[in-house]
Design a protein around this motif. Structure first.
Motif, mmCIF file in Angstrom:
data_model
loop_
_atom_site.group_PDB
_atom_site.id
_atom_site.type_symbol
_atom_site.label_atom_id
_atom_site.label_comp_id
_atom_site.label_asym_id
_atom_site.label_seq_id
_atom_site.Cartn_x
_atom_site.Cartn_y
_atom_site.Cartn_z
ATOM 1 N N ARG A 265 0.618 -1.449 -0.342
ATOM 2 C CA ARG A 265 -0.006 0.424 -0.188
ATOM 3 C C ARG A 265 1.007 1.104 0.577
ATOM 4 N NH1 ARG A 265 -4.681 0.072 3.981
ATOM 5 N NH2 ARG A 265 -5.176 -1.193 2.750
ATOM 6 N N ARG A 266 0.419 2.046 -1.042
ATOM 7 C CA ARG A 266 0.969 3.331 -1.068
ATOM 8 C C ARG A 266 -0.125 4.807 -0.423
ATOM 9 N NH1 ARG A 266 3.165 -0.146 -4.279
ATOM 10 N NH2 ARG A 266 5.706 0.024 -5.000
ATOM 11 N N THR A 267 0.628 6.123 0.312
ATOM 12 C CA THR A 267 0.011 7.079 -0.457
ATOM 13 C C THR A 267 0.318 8.060 -1.310
ATOM 14 O OG1 THR A 267 2.599 8.574 -0.474
ATOM 15 C CG2 THR A 267 1.673 8.080 1.956
ATOM 16 N N TYR A 268 -0.706 9.061 -1.356
ATOM 17 C CA TYR A 268 -0.574 9.849 -3.309
ATOM 18 C C TYR A 268 0.409 9.857 -3.502
ATOM 19 C CZ TYR A 268 -0.971 14.024 -0.972
ATOM 20 O OH TYR A 268 -0.498 15.475 -0.695
ATOM 21 N N GLN A 269 1.319 9.817 -2.594
ATOM 22 C CA GLN A 269 2.589 10.730 -2.854
ATOM 23 C C GLN A 269 3.620 9.229 -4.001
ATOM 24 O OE1 GLN A 269 2.168 10.962 -0.108
ATOM 25 N NE2 GLN A 269 1.924 13.084 0.517
ATOM 26 N N PHE A 308 5.015 15.083 6.221
ATOM 27 C CA PHE A 308 5.148 16.769 6.024
ATOM 28 C C PHE A 308 5.882 15.940 4.226
ATOM 29 C CE2 PHE A 308 5.159 18.184 9.561
ATOM 30 C CZ PHE A 308 5.019 19.698 9.136
ATOM 31 N N ALA A 309 5.496 14.788 3.685
ATOM 32 C CA ALA A 309 5.551 14.233 2.420
ATOM 33 C C ALA A 309 5.296 15.709 1.182
ATOM 34 C CB ALA A 309 5.398 12.968 1.755
ATOM 35 N N SER A 310 4.578 15.792 1.153
ATOM 36 C CA SER A 310 4.169 16.569 -0.221
ATOM 37 C C SER A 310 4.488 18.362 -0.328
ATOM 38 C CB SER A 310 2.881 17.245 -0.663
ATOM 39 O OG SER A 310 2.084 18.075 1.142
ATOM 40 N N PRO A 359 -1.702 8.324 16.741
ATOM 41 C CA PRO A 359 -3.033 8.229 16.744
ATOM 42 C C PRO A 359 -3.751 7.158 15.760
ATOM 43 C CG PRO A 359 -2.902 10.797 17.315
ATOM 44 C CD PRO A 359 -1.265 10.273 16.436
ATOM 45 N N THR A 360 -4.805 6.624 16.303
ATOM 46 C CA THR A 360 -4.856 5.796 15.116
ATOM 47 C C THR A 360 -4.970 6.853 13.529
ATOM 48 O OG1 THR A 360 -5.902 4.688 16.982
ATOM 49 C CG2 THR A 360 -6.461 3.955 14.366
ATOM 50 N N GLN A 361 -4.740 6.078 12.317
ATOM 51 C CA GLN A 361 -4.897 6.624 11.140
ATOM 52 C C GLN A 361 -6.088 5.561 10.791
ATOM 53 O OE1 GLN A 361 -2.744 8.908 10.421
ATOM 54 N NE2 GLN A 361 -1.779 8.909 12.444
ATOM 55 N N ARG A 362 -6.828 6.195 10.264
ATOM 56 C CA ARG A 362 -8.381 6.331 9.611
ATOM 57 C C ARG A 362 -8.670 7.375 8.185
ATOM 58 N NH1 ARG A 362 -6.763 2.898 11.958
ATOM 59 N NH2 ARG A 362 -8.091 0.793 13.777
ATOM 60 N N GLY A 363 -9.983 6.464 7.502
ATOM 61 C CA GLY A 363 -10.221 7.913 6.576
ATOM 62 C C GLY A 363 -8.646 8.158 5.833
ATOM 63 N N SER A 364 -9.401 9.158 5.017
ATOM 64 C CA SER A 364 -8.546 9.610 4.127
ATOM 65 C C SER A 364 -7.069 9.681 4.444
ATOM 66 C CB SER A 364 -9.364 11.646 3.765
ATOM 67 O OG SER A 364 -9.330 12.265 4.696
ATOM 68 N N VAL A 365 -6.241 9.762 5.820
ATOM 69 C CA VAL A 365 -5.194 9.965 6.321
ATOM 70 C C VAL A 365 -4.731 9.124 5.765
ATOM 71 C CG1 VAL A 365 -3.750 10.143 8.492
ATOM 72 C CG2 VAL A 365 -5.853 11.370 8.470
ATOM 73 N N LEU A 366 -5.111 7.592 5.402
ATOM 74 C CA LEU A 366 -4.749 6.753 4.936
ATOM 75 C C LEU A 366 -3.767 6.326 3.717
ATOM 76 C CD1 LEU A 366 -7.248 3.833 6.202
ATOM 77 C CD2 LEU A 366 -4.586 4.361 6.790
ATOM 78 N N SER A 367 -4.475 7.742 3.351
ATOM 79 C CA SER A 367 -3.649 8.186 2.031
ATOM 80 C C SER A 367 -2.577 9.455 1.668
ATOM 81 C CB SER A 367 -4.838 8.762 0.708
ATOM 82 O OG SER A 367 -5.098 9.512 1.008
ATOM 83 N N ASN A 368 -2.104 9.319 3.153
ATOM 84 C CA ASN A 368 -1.547 10.540 2.428
ATOM 85 C C ASN A 368 -0.705 10.834 4.291
ATOM 86 O OD1 ASN A 368 -2.720 11.955 4.750
ATOM 87 N ND2 ASN A 368 -4.063 12.722 3.370
ATOM 88 N N ASP A 369 -0.421 9.885 4.354
ATOM 89 C CA ASP A 369 0.678 9.563 5.770
ATOM 90 C C ASP A 369 1.423 8.446 5.591
ATOM 91 O OD1 ASP A 369 2.264 9.995 7.874
ATOM 92 O OD2 ASP A 369 0.948 10.341 9.746
ATOM 93 N N GLU A 370 2.647 8.698 5.561
ATOM 94 C CA GLU A 370 3.426 7.465 5.501
ATOM 95 C C GLU A 370 3.547 6.042 6.369
ATOM 96 O OE1 GLU A 370 6.547 10.418 6.061
ATOM 97 O OE2 GLU A 370 4.097 9.615 5.567
ATOM 98 N N ILE A 371 2.746 6.996 7.637
ATOM 99 C CA ILE A 371 2.891 5.833 8.475
ATOM 100 C C ILE A 371 4.778 5.298 8.749
ATOM 101 C CG2 ILE A 371 1.746 4.267 10.609
ATOM 102 C CD1 ILE A 371 -0.654 4.959 8.332
ATOM 103 N N TYR A 372 5.444 5.610 8.602
ATOM 104 C CA TYR A 372 6.567 5.206 8.360
ATOM 105 C C TYR A 372 7.363 4.341 9.396
ATOM 106 C CZ TYR A 372 11.801 5.545 7.125
ATOM 107 O OH TYR A 372 13.380 5.178 6.609
ATOM 108 N N HIS A 373 6.259 4.365 10.836
ATOM 109 C CA HIS A 373 6.711 3.396 12.015
ATOM 110 C C HIS A 373 5.921 2.856 12.090
ATOM 111 C CE1 HIS A 373 11.374 4.168 12.041
ATOM 112 N NE2 HIS A 373 10.867 5.439 12.175
ATOM 113 N N GLY A 374 4.956 2.673 11.452
ATOM 114 C CA GLY A 374 4.094 2.089 11.637
ATOM 115 C C GLY A 374 3.847 0.572 10.583
ATOM 116 N N ASN A 375 2.855 0.652 10.816
ATOM 117 C CA ASN A 375 2.400 -1.609 9.930
ATOM 118 C C ASN A 375 2.640 -1.222 8.494
ATOM 119 O OD1 ASN A 375 2.437 -3.363 12.222
ATOM 120 N ND2 ASN A 375 0.108 -3.172 12.683
#
Length: 831
Positions: A265-269, A308-310, A359-375
């Motif tokens: 899975r990827r972010t929109y970037q 701040f990926a964008s 914070p738990t990542q849900r909704g549109s955040v899942l498309s623009n946060d790379e959750i670098y140290h997450g799953n």
């Protein structure tokens, strides 16, 4: 977890069903079949009955003021209708009965009779209409031509060729009729564009079933929904100790070499998520471990600032890695032909990462946060091939088709005849004729010549079979000697199809077809045995997956979206759990032959960990659904407490008493409100003076418009009773505005309703109305047509007869199977 081939990929879940349906079948069907005879023309009427002065007095006092010859409000003039013989104008009187039973007339604010009077007048009219209908039944008439819908086509292919197909990818969608079902003959015509899709589907299906290789390798991609959170085990199809991933049911066409490629899975970037630390990814086929990959944790250089990926990019080597770390997640391997389960999942880590909790990542955040140290999460699984072919393989489809194998060229036509005669009999749902066989063998010979092998000839003949009108269409023919408007019994073969498409949404099996062919199906004891057997078969899950899902609008769950600002915990895992809960719950009542009233009053449901957390039910862990007893009947119990149904009748950011009230009137009470008049203003977003107020207060403001009040006085009180549930069906004590929830409502009759418990009590106090609604829906589904006024006596008889059996599922189903509407048909009227 289900993977998606750009659209949802559906599979048919087979399971054994406990058969408790035999208890009442024998005597019921025996009485039904022995009493149904060919009836005279419907123009005949029974003699007039005695005058009903009490009914006339009530109508004159409360109804005729508006419904008279001068005003004709609603197109109805009751002052000129003969109440002494309601069967002479049954269509108009059935309209009156429905209004009386629903208590929707006279309108709110007008003088109204008490409940006893409503019931007495409605009962007197029903009694006389039902008496006439029993003497002169009118079974109605379905359209002459009825195409198999997409679900029926899929199930027919499954039962005919032992092949599961994704019909949504092969065929156009079906329209839904006013009945709410997509098996209605009136909307199942066939157009040229549809025929082209059926031709293409027939070729793909038969090549797959016979084991002919594709002309070139193909790649199919199965996407995983973005809002599906992959922090836990996703499916029972995935191994214990796994996390996330996808389970893909895939049919490998031949023995050969295939490619399996995983994309994360990827972010929109286009940044791959979770690459700040390593993850182990496993690939399995049918549970057999194939390979483990390690991905993540190897990025070099300075990363982009978190979130701040964008705005700022990282070092070039970091950017290269974060975009291409999954390039090597693929394997090539030999796979045997047939249906296989391809499982891709991460190894679950049982420790908690260090650092500040995020914070738990849900909704549109899942498309623009790379959750670098997450799953990390799986974005898609692609399966390609075959690249090297070693043979057609030994598949369930080939075993079903090739019941013989010719050893010499001279034996091929005899073997082809045996194969094609067997399959054509099932596909056409009747005995095959010499003309049928001549046509199919002609295609076999052509395919044998052009394809150079016996299997190619069989494939082309089957391709022709699957586009034959006798397979694609259910053609309802009147007897050649039937007079216009004559009532006649359907043939045994038609009865076999009616039973199988009602209970299985598929073609008859061989035992049912054999009985019909020999003219034995109409025997009462035989019908009893067949109905019992069919309801105990795994194919009867169609009553859940097809009937119930359309009745309750479960198919619309795919459109449920939670506003991440209002519902930050929303994800697709919850939506999938909603769907599964309702399916398992309805299946349990059907399996155990419970009273359909348990759909409203049951003290249990089915949950997994995700849904249990949403419902605040402790002690439930893992993705597996299990049955739990509900301790608080005020908060949960029955369909009305199912989160999926509550979310379906809400907006993304708030509840809607109007949508919920309308759903209850239509789906549960069988009294759908009329469509709103044109130019009705929208519900104001705020109260007077721009104040933030509750939905209830805004609806009260809306009802000040007399045009709106006429319908909302019935709709809103029912919806208010469910206000303790938020827009996603979670229990709450405060509304969107922060005010204490007021879940009370007053019906036009003056009856008070408060909360889920009060609504349930109201519905169970009018149990015949709910059972009648269910019967109407089930009968319309069984007949494949909308119900008319002349079907109301049939519905009432089924409800009355089933009362002695506690309104069990079996009593309703048997009442339908034994009814004149199911066993008989009316011939076409004269032009």
């Amino acid at each position: 977890m289900r993977a998606f081939r750009h659209k949802t990929r559906h599979t048919f879940g087979r399971r054994a069903r406990a058969s408790i349906f035999g208890l009442f079948i024998g005597c019921w069907v025996a009485m039904a079949l022995s009493s149904v005879q060919t009836s005279p023309l419907l123009a005949q009427q029974p003699p007039a009955i005695a005058t009903l002065p009490a009914a006339r007095v009530v109508l004159d006092r409360y109804c005729v003021t508006c419904h008279n010859q001068n005003l004709k409000t609603g197109g109805l003039a009751l002052d000129t209708l003969d109440v002494s013989r309601p069967s002479a104008n049954a269509e108009a009187w059935e309209r009156v009965i429905r209004k009386l039973r629903a208590g929707s007339m006279p309108p709110a604010g007008r003088p109204r009779p008490d409940q006893a009077t409503y019931s007495a007048v409605a009962s007197s009219l029903e009694t006389e209409i039902d008496r006439a209908a029993a003497a002169y039944p009118n079974p109605g008439r379905t359209s002459t031509v009825q195409r198999l819908n997409r679900t029926e086509y899929r199930n027919a292919i499954r039962d005919l060729l032992a092949l599961e197909i994704d019909a949504t990818a092969l065929l156009p969608g079906d329209d839904t009729s006013d009945t709410g079902f997509d098996n209605n003959a009136d909307v199942l015509s066939i157009a040229t564009s549809q025929l082209e899709r059926y031709l293409t589907a027939a070729r793909k299906i038969t090549r797959l079933a016979t084991g002919l290789p594709p002309a070139s390798p193909v790649i199919e991609t199965f996407d995983v929904p973005l809002f599906l959170v992959q922090d836990d085990r996703q499916s029972e199809d995935l191994p214990l100790g796994s996390r996330g991933g996808a389970a893909v049911h895939y049919y490998f066409p031949v023995d050969g070499e295939y490619l399996i490629k995983v994309r994360l899975r990827r972010t929109y970037q286009d940044y791959i998520m979770g690459m700040g630390w390593p993850h182990q990814l496993d690939i399995r086929i049918d549970g057999e471990f194939l390979k483990r990959f390690t991905v993540g944790g190897e990025a070099k250089g300075r990363p982009t600032p978190a979130s701040f990926a964008s705005a700022e990019i990282g070092d070039p080597e970091w950017e290269e890695y974060i975009r291409k770390a999954d390039d090597g997640l693929e394997i090539r391997l030999p796979v045997k032909a047939g249906p296989r389960l391809v499982a891709v999942s991460f190894v679950r880590k049982t420790w908690e990462p260090e650092g500040i909790p995020q914070p738990t990542q849900r909704g549109s955040v899942l498309s623009n946060d790379e959750i670098y140290h997450g799953n990390a999460s799986v974005g898609s699984v692609a399966i390609g091939g075959p690249y090297r072919i070693s043979g057609p393989g030994d598949t369930p489809s080939r075993r079903e088709i090739f019941v013989c194998q010719p050893k010499r060229r001279a034996d091929e036509e005899a073997c082809a005849t045996k194969i094609l005669a067997k399959l054509a009999r099932r596909a056409y749902r009747r005995p095959v004729t010499p003309r049928d066989m001549q046509m199919l063998l002609g295609f076999f010979k052509t395919g044998r010549t052009t394809g150079g092998r016996f299997d190619a000839g069989i494939q082309l003949a089957l391709e022709r079979l699957l586009v034959d009108p006798d397979f694609l269409l259910r053609i309802h023919r009147d007897p050649v000697d039937a007079a216009p408007g004559q009532i006649y019994q359907v043939t045994d073969l038609e009865l076999a199809s009616r039973l199988s498409f009602f209970l299985w949404s598929s073609i008859p099996d061989e035992p049912l077809l054999d009985l019909a062919t020999r003219g034995k199906l109409r025997d009462p004891l035989t019908v009893a045995q067949q109905v019992r057997s069919m309801l105990g078969d795994a194919r009867a899950t169609a009553l859940v997956n097809n009937f119930a899902s359309q009745w309750l609008h479960l198919r619309s769950l795919a459109n449920v979206v939670g506003d991440p600002v209002v519902f930050p915990d929303f994800d697709d895992n919850l939506v999938e759990a909603f769907r599964r809960e309702t399916e398992l719950f309805i299946a349990s009542t059907l399996d155990e032959d419970r009273s359909v009233l348990d759909l409203l009053s049951a003290n249990y449901t089915f949950v997994n960990e995700r849904l249990a957390r949403h419902y605040r039910i402790p002690g439930v862990y893992g993705n597996r659904f299990r049955r739990v007893t509900l301790s608080n009947s005020h908060e949960r119990g029955g369909l009305l407490g199912h989160g999926g149904l509550l979310a379906l009748t809400s907006y993304p950011n708030r509840t809607s008493p109007v949508l919920r009230g309308k759903w209850l009137l239509d789906t549960i009470l069988g009294a759908p409100p009329p469509a709103p008049p044109p130019n009705v203003p929208d519900l104001p977003e705020r109260g007077e003076g721009g104040k933030t107020v509750s939905v209830r207060a805004r609806l009260e403001q809306h009802r000040k418009n007399p045009v709106c009040a006429s319908c909302h006085s019935t709709i809103d009180p029912l919806g208010f009773a469910l206000e303790h549930f938020d827009g996603l069906g979670a229990w709450r004590t405060a509304d969107e505005a922060g005010n204490a929830v007021d879940a009370t409502g007053t019906m036009p009759s003056g009856a008070k309703v408060e909360g889920l418990a009060g609504l349930r009590e109201l519905l169970l106090s009018q149990r015949e109305q709910f059972v009648g609604t269910m019967t109407e829906k089930l009968l319309a589904y069984a007949l494949g047509r909308g119900l008319e006024y002349y079907d109301r006596p049939t519905v009432r008889k089924i409800v009355r007869d089933s009362a002695a059996h506690e309104y069990r599922w079996s009593s309703l189903i048997l009442g339908i199977v034994e009814s004149p509407a199911f066993l008989m048909r009316r011939s076409r009227e004269a032009d």
